[in-house]
Design a protein around this motif. Structure first.
Motif, PDB file in Angstrom:
ATOM      1  N   ARG A  34       0.856  -1.186   0.000  1.00  0.00           N
ATOM      2  CA  ARG A  34       0.000   0.000   0.000  1.00  0.00           C
ATOM      3  C   ARG A  34       0.891   1.235   0.000  1.00  0.00           C
ATOM      4  NH1 ARG A  34      -5.344  -0.247   0.712  1.00  0.00           N
ATOM      5  NH2 ARG A  34      -6.301  -2.154   1.545  1.00  0.00           N
ATOM      6  N   THR A  35       0.582   2.195  -0.865  1.00  0.00           N
ATOM      7  CA  THR A  35       1.303   3.462  -0.887  1.00  0.00           C
ATOM      8  C   THR A  35       0.495   4.491  -0.100  1.00  0.00           C
ATOM      9  OG1 THR A  35       2.308   2.977  -3.023  1.00  0.00           O
ATOM     10  CG2 THR A  35       2.280   5.278  -2.330  1.00  0.00           C
ATOM     11  N   VAL A  36       1.118   5.044   0.925  1.00  0.00           N
ATOM     12  CA  VAL A  36       0.438   5.976   1.834  1.00  0.00           C
ATOM     13  C   VAL A  36       1.238   7.268   1.880  1.00  0.00           C
ATOM     14  CG1 VAL A  36      -0.414   6.362   4.183  1.00  0.00           C
ATOM     15  CG2 VAL A  36      -0.403   4.037   3.214  1.00  0.00           C
ATOM     16  N   THR A  37       0.551   8.389   1.745  1.00  0.00           N
ATOM     17  CA  THR A  37       1.179   9.708   1.858  1.00  0.00           C
ATOM     18  C   THR A  37       0.673  10.388   3.122  1.00  0.00           C
ATOM     19  OG1 THR A  37       1.356   9.935  -0.542  1.00  0.00           O
ATOM     20  CG2 THR A  37       1.506  11.955   0.760  1.00  0.00           C
ATOM     21  N   VAL A  38       1.611  10.885   3.924  1.00  0.00           N
ATOM     22  CA  VAL A  38       1.252  11.563   5.173  1.00  0.00           C
ATOM     23  C   VAL A  38       1.865  12.959   5.184  1.00  0.00           C
ATOM     24  CG1 VAL A  38       0.874   9.540   6.622  1.00  0.00           C
ATOM     25  CG2 VAL A  38       3.192  10.378   6.298  1.00  0.00           C
ATOM     26  N   GLY A  39       1.100  13.920   5.690  1.00  0.00           N
ATOM     27  CA  GLY A  39       1.571  15.281   5.826  1.00  0.00           C
ATOM     28  C   GLY A  39       2.060  15.554   7.235  1.00  0.00           C
ATOM     29  N   GLU A  40       2.427  16.802   7.505  1.00  0.00           N
ATOM     30  CA  GLU A  40       2.911  17.176   8.828  1.00  0.00           C
ATOM     31  C   GLU A  40       1.864  16.876   9.902  1.00  0.00           C
ATOM     32  OE1 GLU A  40       4.258  21.156   9.052  1.00  0.00           O
ATOM     33  OE2 GLU A  40       5.738  20.961   7.444  1.00  0.00           O
ATOM     34  N   SER A  41       2.278  16.196  10.933  1.00  0.00           N
ATOM     35  CA  SER A  41       1.436  15.872  12.104  1.00  0.00           C
ATOM     36  C   SER A  41       0.217  15.038  11.736  1.00  0.00           C
ATOM     37  CB  SER A  41       0.992  17.158  12.815  1.00  0.00           C
ATOM     38  OG  SER A  41       2.102  17.966  13.153  1.00  0.00           O
ATOM     39  N   GLU A  42       0.227  14.373  10.592  1.00  0.00           N
ATOM     40  CA  GLU A  42      -0.935  13.588  10.158  1.00  0.00           C
ATOM     41  C   GLU A  42      -0.831  12.154  10.655  1.00  0.00           C
ATOM     42  OE1 GLU A  42      -3.254  12.133   6.074  1.00  0.00           O
ATOM     43  OE2 GLU A  42      -1.532  13.476   5.938  1.00  0.00           O
ATOM     44  N   ASP A  43      -1.963  11.605  11.098  1.00  0.00           N
ATOM     45  CA  ASP A  43      -2.050  10.207  11.500  1.00  0.00           C
ATOM     46  C   ASP A  43      -2.896   9.477  10.468  1.00  0.00           C
ATOM     47  OD1 ASP A  43      -0.597  10.596  13.927  1.00  0.00           O
ATOM     48  OD2 ASP A  43      -2.399  11.468  14.810  1.00  0.00           O
ATOM     49  N   ALA A  44      -2.258   8.784   9.523  1.00  0.00           N
ATOM     50  CA  ALA A  44      -2.965   8.077   8.460  1.00  0.00           C
ATOM     51  C   ALA A  44      -3.423   6.718   8.971  1.00  0.00           C
ATOM     52  CB  ALA A  44      -2.064   7.912   7.244  1.00  0.00           C
ATOM     53  N   THR A  45      -4.702   6.420   8.793  1.00  0.00           N
ATOM     54  CA  THR A  45      -5.266   5.146   9.246  1.00  0.00           C
ATOM     55  C   THR A  45      -5.778   4.351   8.046  1.00  0.00           C
ATOM     56  OG1 THR A  45      -7.457   6.132   9.563  1.00  0.00           O
ATOM     57  CG2 THR A  45      -5.945   6.164  11.449  1.00  0.00           C
ATOM     58  N   GLY A  46      -6.130   3.097   8.300  1.00  0.00           N
ATOM     59  CA  GLY A  46      -6.752   2.284   7.253  1.00  0.00           C
ATOM     60  C   GLY A  46      -5.784   1.614   6.299  1.00  0.00           C
ATOM     61  N   ALA A  47      -4.495   1.555   6.633  1.00  0.00           N
ATOM     62  CA  ALA A  47      -3.534   0.832   5.787  1.00  0.00           C
ATOM     63  C   ALA A  47      -3.613  -0.655   6.157  1.00  0.00           C
ATOM     64  CB  ALA A  47      -2.132   1.379   5.981  1.00  0.00           C
ATOM     65  N   ASN A  48      -4.689  -1.311   5.689  1.00  0.00           N
ATOM     66  CA  ASN A  48      -5.031  -2.669   6.111  1.00  0.00           C
ATOM     67  C   ASN A  48      -4.543  -3.710   5.110  1.00  0.00           C
ATOM     68  OD1 ASN A  48      -6.377  -1.416   8.243  1.00  0.00           O
ATOM     69  ND2 ASN A  48      -8.336  -1.430   7.152  1.00  0.00           N
ATOM     70  N   PHE A  49      -4.315  -4.926   5.631  1.00  0.00           N
ATOM     71  CA  PHE A  49      -3.870  -6.050   4.804  1.00  0.00           C
ATOM     72  C   PHE A  49      -4.608  -7.315   5.232  1.00  0.00           C
ATOM     73  CE2 PHE A  49      -0.431  -3.021   4.934  1.00  0.00           C
ATOM     74  CZ  PHE A  49       0.078  -3.004   3.643  1.00  0.00           C
ATOM     75  N   GLU A  50      -4.716  -8.278   4.299  1.00  0.00           N
ATOM     76  CA  GLU A  50      -5.287  -9.588   4.609  1.00  0.00           C
ATOM     77  C   GLU A  50      -4.295 -10.664   4.186  1.00  0.00           C
ATOM     78  OE1 GLU A  50      -8.916 -12.444   3.046  1.00  0.00           O
ATOM     79  OE2 GLU A  50      -9.280 -10.290   3.207  1.00  0.00           O
ATOM     80  N   LEU A  51      -4.055 -11.632   5.073  1.00  0.00           N
ATOM     81  CA  LEU A  51      -3.169 -12.737   4.732  1.00  0.00           C
ATOM     82  C   LEU A  51      -3.851 -13.666   3.732  1.00  0.00           C
ATOM     83  CD1 LEU A  51      -1.626 -13.741   8.191  1.00  0.00           C
ATOM     84  CD2 LEU A  51      -0.632 -12.286   6.420  1.00  0.00           C
ATOM     85  N   ILE A  52      -3.089 -14.129   2.736  1.00  0.00           N
ATOM     86  CA  ILE A  52      -3.619 -15.050   1.730  1.00  0.00           C
ATOM     87  C   ILE A  52      -2.619 -16.182   1.518  1.00  0.00           C
ATOM     88  CG2 ILE A  52      -5.013 -13.325   0.517  1.00  0.00           C
ATOM     89  CD1 ILE A  52      -2.754 -13.095  -1.539  1.00  0.00           C
ATOM     90  N   ASP A  53      -3.146 -17.345   1.078  1.00  0.00           N
ATOM     91  CA  ASP A  53      -2.302 -18.494   0.771  1.00  0.00           C
ATOM     92  C   ASP A  53      -1.762 -18.335  -0.645  1.00  0.00           C
ATOM     93  OD1 ASP A  53      -1.114 -20.919   0.385  1.00  0.00           O
ATOM     94  OD2 ASP A  53      -2.758 -22.096   1.236  1.00  0.00           O
ATOM     95  N   ILE A  54      -0.434 -18.318  -0.784  1.00  0.00           N
ATOM     96  CA  ILE A  54       0.164 -18.137  -2.126  1.00  0.00           C
ATOM     97  C   ILE A  54       0.782 -19.425  -2.641  1.00  0.00           C
ATOM     98  CG2 ILE A  54       0.593 -15.684  -1.804  1.00  0.00           C
ATOM     99  CD1 ILE A  54       3.492 -16.363  -1.146  1.00  0.00           C
ATOM    100  N   THR A  55       0.591 -20.530  -1.908  1.00  0.00           N
ATOM    101  CA  THR A  55       1.115 -21.804  -2.394  1.00  0.00           C
ATOM    102  C   THR A  55       0.157 -22.393  -3.426  1.00  0.00           C
ATOM    103  OG1 THR A  55       0.023 -23.040  -0.622  1.00  0.00           O
ATOM    104  CG2 THR A  55       2.268 -22.257  -0.212  1.00  0.00           C
ATOM    105  N   GLY A  56       0.653 -23.303  -4.239  1.00  0.00           N
ATOM    106  CA  GLY A  56      -0.164 -23.950  -5.252  1.00  0.00           C
ATOM    107  C   GLY A  56       0.136 -25.438  -5.309  1.00  0.00           C
TER     108      GLY A  56
END
Length: 323
Positions: A296-318
């Motif tokens: 995820r690419t997140v840009t934050v400014g001065e004194s900013e608290d960026a939220t919602g940079a969420n991820f989900e684990l997935i199975d990448i084996t085949g």
């Protein structure tokens, strides 16, 4: 994390640290500093304060450092000014200062003016590995021990140099009053394993590579989010989340502008005290798993608290099958 307090204009003060050898200088008594200019706004003393904090790590219970003399160097040819003769006054456990907690290591009154560098003398460092709880096994080195005294790099013994810069790259201007700088002692990058706990050979030891990120506390930003297990059923505690800046990555020496954090038992994380800018945020997933999204690419400014940079684990084996 270390916080350095002093007055400066509320613009992003980028402080880029470069490890190097520093010459010793005689201690100077009383307020010292860069020659005041003709601007009346620069007349008068400035209070400078340094605090320390830390980014967490998953296999170490105790990560102690002993910081000795703390100095600041005026721009130009002025001699260094001693802010503290004994910054931490003995060992302190960096892991006690996480999640935006800090501890002061220096405070002094100096002349307002331009300053080019902060210098830390690291006198000693040691680690203790995590011990097992209940049926969970702890970590040990190859020889069966659980603690180790670190060899201090020569540059850190003679002075870890932190170059102080305004946003335009000029030496940091400290004006009368008060301001705070935060030094984030990134334990994940500062204590590097020699080996792997998951292999039969195990871990021979740990190398100490002091890695520090510096920001002004009044302009620093944060990124937070949550990692969920998805359909994997995998534990989401203790995963390393990294924010790599798009403009500045690892710098010369042991300096980094990146930030790291560990997820808690609910998969939540916050990376504190980031320099405002754009970051690629990634999660170090367990073996055989990946994340959605991968980055995820997140840009934050001065004194900013960026939220919602969420991820989900997935199975990448085949699998491959046939007849």
């Amino acid at each position: 994390m270390i916080v350095f307090r002093s007055s400066f204009p509320k613009v992003l003060a980028l402080l880029l640290a470069v490890l190097g050898t520093a010459a010793c200088a005689d201690d100077l008594a009383g307020p010292q500093g860069a020659e005041p200019g003709t601007d009346p706004a620069m007349d008068g003393p400035a209070l400078v304060r340094i605090l320390m904090t830390d980014a967490p790590i998953d296999y170490i219970d105790v990560a102690e450092v002993d910081i000795g003399r703390v100095e600041i160097l005026p721009a130009g040819d002025g001699p260094p000014i001693v802010l503290s003769e004994d910054g931490t006054d003995g060992f302190v456990n960096l892991l006690d200062f996480q999640d935006a907690a800090t501890t002061p290591i220096a405070e002094a009154e100096i002349d307002a003016g331009d300053y080019a560098q902060l210098r830390l003398i690291i006198e000693a460092a040691r680690v203790e590995l995590k011990k097992g709880e209940g049926e969970e096994e702890g970590y040990t080195f190859r020889d069966g021990s659980t603690s180790m005294d670190m060899k201090i790099p020569s540059g850190a013994q003679t002075g870890l140099k932190l170059n102080l810069r305004n946003e335009d790259g000029s030496p940091l201007t400290i004006v009368p009053g008060e301001s705070v700088l935060v030094l984030d002692f990134d334990v994940n990058r500062s204590f590097v394993l020699q080996g792997n706990f998951e292999t039969p050979a195990g871990v021979r030891g740990v190398i100490f590579k002091p890695t520090i990120r510096v920001t002004g506390r009044d302009v620093s930003a944060s990124i937070s989010g949550v990692v969920t297990p998805g359909l994997t059923g995998q534990s989401v505690e203790g995963l390393v989340v990294t924010a790599e800046p798009l403009d500045e990555g690892d710098l010369e020496g042991y300096q980094t502008m990146a930030g790291t954090a560990l997820t808690d038992e609910n998969g939540e994380y916050t990376i504190h005290f980031l320099v405002p800018g754009s970051y690629d945020v990634t999660v170090e997933a367990p073996e055989g798993l990946g994340t959605d999204p991968e980055v995820r690419t997140v840009t934050v400014g001065e004194s900013e608290d960026a939220t919602g940079a969420n991820f989900e684990l997935i199975d990448i084996t085949g699998s491959i099958s046939g007849l």
